[in-house]
Design a protein around this motif. Structure first.
Motif, mmCIF file in Angstrom:
data_model
loop_
_atom_site.group_PDB
_atom_site.id
_atom_site.type_symbol
_atom_site.label_atom_id
_atom_site.label_comp_id
_atom_site.label_asym_id
_atom_site.label_seq_id
_atom_site.Cartn_x
_atom_site.Cartn_y
_atom_site.Cartn_z
ATOM 1 N N SER A 2 0.830 -1.199 0.000
ATOM 2 C CA SER A 2 0.000 0.000 0.000
ATOM 3 C C SER A 2 0.869 1.255 0.000
ATOM 4 C CB SER A 2 -0.920 -0.004 1.223
ATOM 5 O OG SER A 2 -1.668 1.196 1.282
ATOM 6 N N LYS A 3 1.930 1.243 0.803
ATOM 7 C CA LYS A 3 2.822 2.402 0.875
ATOM 8 C C LYS A 3 3.583 2.563 -0.437
ATOM 9 C CE LYS A 3 4.514 3.558 4.781
ATOM 10 N NZ LYS A 3 5.278 3.701 6.047
ATOM 11 N N ILE A 4 3.977 1.452 -1.061
ATOM 12 C CA ILE A 4 4.672 1.532 -2.343
ATOM 13 C C ILE A 4 3.748 2.123 -3.411
ATOM 14 C CG2 ILE A 4 5.698 0.147 -4.196
ATOM 15 C CD1 ILE A 4 6.751 -1.739 -2.042
ATOM 16 N N LYS A 5 2.490 1.746 -3.378
ATOM 17 C CA LYS A 5 1.529 2.327 -4.322
ATOM 18 C C LYS A 5 1.384 3.823 -4.079
ATOM 19 C CE LYS A 5 -1.315 -1.633 -5.646
ATOM 20 N NZ LYS A 5 -2.673 -2.208 -5.684
ATOM 21 N N GLN A 6 1.398 4.221 -2.800
ATOM 22 C CA GLN A 6 1.346 5.643 -2.485
ATOM 23 C C GLN A 6 2.567 6.364 -3.055
ATOM 24 O OE1 GLN A 6 -1.163 7.475 -0.490
ATOM 25 N NE2 GLN A 6 -2.172 5.692 -1.383
ATOM 26 N N LEU A 7 3.723 5.714 -2.960
ATOM 27 C CA LEU A 7 4.951 6.278 -3.508
ATOM 28 C C LEU A 7 4.831 6.465 -5.023
ATOM 29 C CD1 LEU A 7 8.006 7.029 -3.346
ATOM 30 C CD2 LEU A 7 8.498 4.577 -3.570
ATOM 31 N N LEU A 8 4.311 5.446 -5.706
ATOM 32 C CA LEU A 8 4.162 5.538 -7.157
ATOM 33 C C LEU A 8 3.162 6.618 -7.555
ATOM 34 C CD1 LEU A 8 4.140 1.743 -8.166
ATOM 35 C CD2 LEU A 8 6.069 3.347 -8.147
ATOM 36 N N LEU A 9 2.115 6.773 -6.774
ATOM 37 C CA LEU A 9 1.127 7.818 -7.051
ATOM 38 C C LEU A 9 1.748 9.206 -6.891
ATOM 39 C CD1 LEU A 9 -2.013 6.292 -5.309
ATOM 40 C CD2 LEU A 9 -1.784 6.773 -7.754
ATOM 41 N N LEU A 10 2.589 9.374 -5.854
ATOM 42 C CA LEU A 10 3.268 10.649 -5.662
ATOM 43 C C LEU A 10 4.225 10.936 -6.817
ATOM 44 C CD1 LEU A 10 3.985 10.512 -1.814
ATOM 45 C CD2 LEU A 10 2.426 12.065 -2.997
ATOM 46 N N LYS A 11 4.944 9.909 -7.269
ATOM 47 C CA LYS A 11 5.849 10.098 -8.404
ATOM 48 C C LYS A 11 5.077 10.456 -9.672
ATOM 49 C CE LYS A 11 9.444 10.025 -8.731
ATOM 50 N NZ LYS A 11 10.357 11.202 -8.583
ATOM 51 N N LYS A 12 3.902 9.879 -9.808
ATOM 52 C CA LYS A 12 3.063 10.191 -10.963
ATOM 53 C C LYS A 12 2.668 11.665 -10.973
ATOM 54 C CE LYS A 12 -1.181 8.624 -13.214
ATOM 55 N NZ LYS A 12 -2.357 7.733 -13.115
ATOM 56 N N TYR A 34 12.745 1.628 -5.252
ATOM 57 C CA TYR A 34 11.447 1.275 -5.830
ATOM 58 C C TYR A 34 11.132 2.126 -7.053
ATOM 59 C CZ TYR A 34 10.235 -1.838 -1.979
ATOM 60 O OH TYR A 34 10.213 -2.875 -1.074
ATOM 61 N N VAL A 35 11.449 3.407 -6.986
ATOM 62 C CA VAL A 35 11.179 4.292 -8.128
ATOM 63 C C VAL A 35 12.016 3.861 -9.325
ATOM 64 C CG1 VAL A 35 11.409 6.638 -9.002
ATOM 65 C CG2 VAL A 35 10.468 6.244 -6.718
ATOM 66 N N LYS A 36 13.255 3.510 -9.086
ATOM 67 C CA LYS A 36 14.143 3.058 -10.170
ATOM 68 C C LYS A 36 13.603 1.795 -10.823
ATOM 69 C CE LYS A 36 18.981 1.870 -11.106
ATOM 70 N NZ LYS A 36 20.343 1.699 -10.511
ATOM 71 N N LYS A 37 13.145 0.836 -9.997
ATOM 72 C CA LYS A 37 12.586 -0.406 -10.541
ATOM 73 C C LYS A 37 11.295 -0.132 -11.318
ATOM 74 C CE LYS A 37 14.439 -3.762 -7.226
ATOM 75 N NZ LYS A 37 14.105 -4.815 -6.246
ATOM 76 N N ALA A 38 10.481 0.789 -10.800
ATOM 77 C CA ALA A 38 9.214 1.101 -11.461
ATOM 78 C C ALA A 38 9.458 1.732 -12.831
ATOM 79 C CB ALA A 38 8.385 2.040 -10.587
ATOM 80 N N LYS A 39 10.437 2.620 -12.904
ATOM 81 C CA LYS A 39 10.738 3.274 -14.177
ATOM 82 C C LYS A 39 11.329 2.296 -15.185
ATOM 83 C CE LYS A 39 11.352 8.011 -12.505
ATOM 84 N NZ LYS A 39 12.301 9.157 -12.343
ATOM 85 N N GLY A 47 0.732 1.131 -15.298
ATOM 86 C CA GLY A 47 0.520 -0.308 -15.399
ATOM 87 C C GLY A 47 0.763 -1.022 -14.089
ATOM 88 N N LEU A 48 1.781 -0.595 -13.360
ATOM 89 C CA LEU A 48 2.081 -1.214 -12.069
ATOM 90 C C LEU A 48 0.980 -0.938 -11.058
ATOM 91 C CD1 LEU A 48 5.899 -0.425 -11.819
ATOM 92 C CD2 LEU A 48 4.862 -2.661 -12.206
ATOM 93 N N LEU A 49 0.433 0.266 -11.067
ATOM 94 C CA LEU A 49 -0.623 0.617 -10.118
ATOM 95 C C LEU A 49 -1.893 -0.198 -10.351
ATOM 96 C CD1 LEU A 49 -0.227 4.499 -9.980
ATOM 97 C CD2 LEU A 49 0.137 2.903 -8.088
ATOM 98 N N ALA A 50 -2.062 -0.694 -11.554
ATOM 99 C CA ALA A 50 -3.261 -1.481 -11.870
ATOM 100 C C ALA A 50 -3.149 -2.929 -11.427
ATOM 101 C CB ALA A 50 -3.540 -1.420 -13.376
ATOM 102 N N LEU A 51 -1.959 -3.376 -11.006
ATOM 103 C CA LEU A 51 -1.754 -4.771 -10.621
ATOM 104 C C LEU A 51 -2.271 -5.063 -9.218
ATOM 105 C CD1 LEU A 51 1.907 -5.300 -11.900
ATOM 106 C CD2 LEU A 51 -0.203 -6.025 -13.030
ATOM 107 N N ASP A 52 -2.603 -6.341 -8.967
ATOM 108 C CA ASP A 52 -2.916 -6.781 -7.605
ATOM 109 C C ASP A 52 -1.649 -6.730 -6.765
ATOM 110 O OD1 ASP A 52 -5.491 -7.281 -8.394
ATOM 111 O OD2 ASP A 52 -5.102 -9.379 -8.887
ATOM 112 N N ASP A 53 -1.814 -6.594 -5.467
ATOM 113 C CA ASP A 53 -0.660 -6.464 -4.570
ATOM 114 C C ASP A 53 0.358 -7.591 -4.715
ATOM 115 O OD1 ASP A 53 -1.694 -4.127 -3.718
ATOM 116 O OD2 ASP A 53 -2.174 -4.774 -1.678
ATOM 117 N N PRO A 54 -0.052 -8.880 -4.749
ATOM 118 C CA PRO A 54 0.956 -9.949 -4.855
ATOM 119 C C PRO A 54 1.765 -9.865 -6.139
ATOM 120 C CG PRO A 54 -1.154 -10.852 -4.169
ATOM 121 C CD PRO A 54 -1.402 -9.454 -4.607
ATOM 122 N N ILE A 55 1.109 -9.479 -7.258
ATOM 123 C CA ILE A 55 1.814 -9.394 -8.533
ATOM 124 C C ILE A 55 2.767 -8.198 -8.526
ATOM 125 C CG2 ILE A 55 1.540 -9.381 -11.028
ATOM 126 C CD1 ILE A 55 0.261 -11.751 -9.518
#
Length: 290
Positions: A2-12, A34-39, A47-55
């Motif tokens: 959940s926190k990682i998704k929050q991080l990605l949303l802030l980066k967005k 995490y930001v480096k891996k996401a990019k 696309g990452l934000l649309a995934l289920d947590d386990p994926i």
């Protein structure tokens, strides 16, 4: 996650790694990782934000795939049963998920995860999409009336015979508010009885009743001047409303009630598929599950 998704949303939104880590109470280096891996991920942030947590966890962390989860071991054992049940008419994954949660209340997949793992392990057929312009509806103007194509039955206690009953469906198109009643047949008297009970349940009478071209409602079908059953016509006159049957060979005319029929199949026929009833009254008002 959940926190990682929050991080990605802030980066967005263009927030810097340092500021995002500060806002989330996260280590700056962890945020950078995490930001480096996401990019670098081909899916990108959206696309990452649309995934289920386990994926998402597997893509960003690695070494901890969802399939090592004990829940997936249970799911694998359940999969053949799910695939067989999905072949039965009107059964949906949401219904099967509810049964699955009831069996595993303390440790189960969410509905989204359940659907994801099922689709990943099952060859699913995809229907071609269709686009139909929605008809604007006025609240309280029309009530659509029809019978479902399928029937449900009860067991006669004296003979053991299964007696099939017809399912009458009423639908208010503006709100999709529906009504269901099981009756012995599609004869005119049963159709009119069901229609009257529907009006009583709704607590009012619409301006227009729209039955399908059933023999119990329409004596002679015609595109412009259908001949109505006299009993139905008398009922409409009594309640001060008009009867306008759907046009023959125009399925869109009754699209709203067909939606109600599909809902009845999913929420009544499918959910009660393993129940046994012993009268039409039980069929109409089945006991609530605890």
């Amino acid at each position: 996650m959940s926190k990682i998704k929050q991080l990605l949303l802030l980066k967005k939104e263009g927030v810097s790694n340092r500021k995002a880590a500060e806002l989330l109470g996260m280590n700056k280096e962890t945020a950078n990782t995490y930001v480096k891996k996401a990019k670098a991920d081909g899916l990108g942030i959206d696309g990452l934000l649309a995934l289920d947590d386990p994926i998402l966890e597997h893509r960003l962390k690695g070494g901890n795939p969802a399939y090592s989860d004990q829940r997936f071991e249970v799911f694998k054992e359940l999969l053949p049963y799910l695939q067989e049940e999905m072949k039965r008419r009107h059964v949906t994954l949401k219904l099967l998920w509810k049964d699955y949660v009831a069996e595993h209340p303390d440790d189960h997949y969410s509905l989204t995860q359940f659907r994801y793992h099922y689709s990943q392990n099952t060859v699913a057929s995809k229907d071609a999409p269709t686009t139909i312009l929605a008809d604007l509806r006025t609240g309280g103007e029309k009530l659509f009336l029809d019978f479902t194509g399928d029937t449900m039955g009860y067991v006669n206690r004296e003979t053991g015979e299964v007696v099939q009953c017809q399912a009458f469906v009423g639908s208010m198109p503006a709100s999709d508010y529906g009504y269901l009643l099981f009756v012995p047949s599609q004869r005119t008297e049963d159709f009119v009885h069901a229609a009257v009970q529907c009006l009583r349940f709704l607590g009012g009478v619409p301006k227009i009743l729209v039955p399908d071209n059933l023999k119990s409602a329409v004596v002679k079908t015609d595109r412009y001047e259908p001949s109505l059953n006299r009993v139905l016509e008398d009922m409409a006159n009594h309640y001060g409303c008009v009867v306008l049957p759907t046009r023959p060979v125009h399925p869109r005319d009754k699209a709203n009630v067909e939606g109600g029929v599909r809902l009845v199949y999913q929420r009544v026929f499918a959910e009660l598929r393993n129940e046994t009833f012993f009268s039409i009254d039980e069929l109409t008002q089945p006991p609530r599950r605890r």
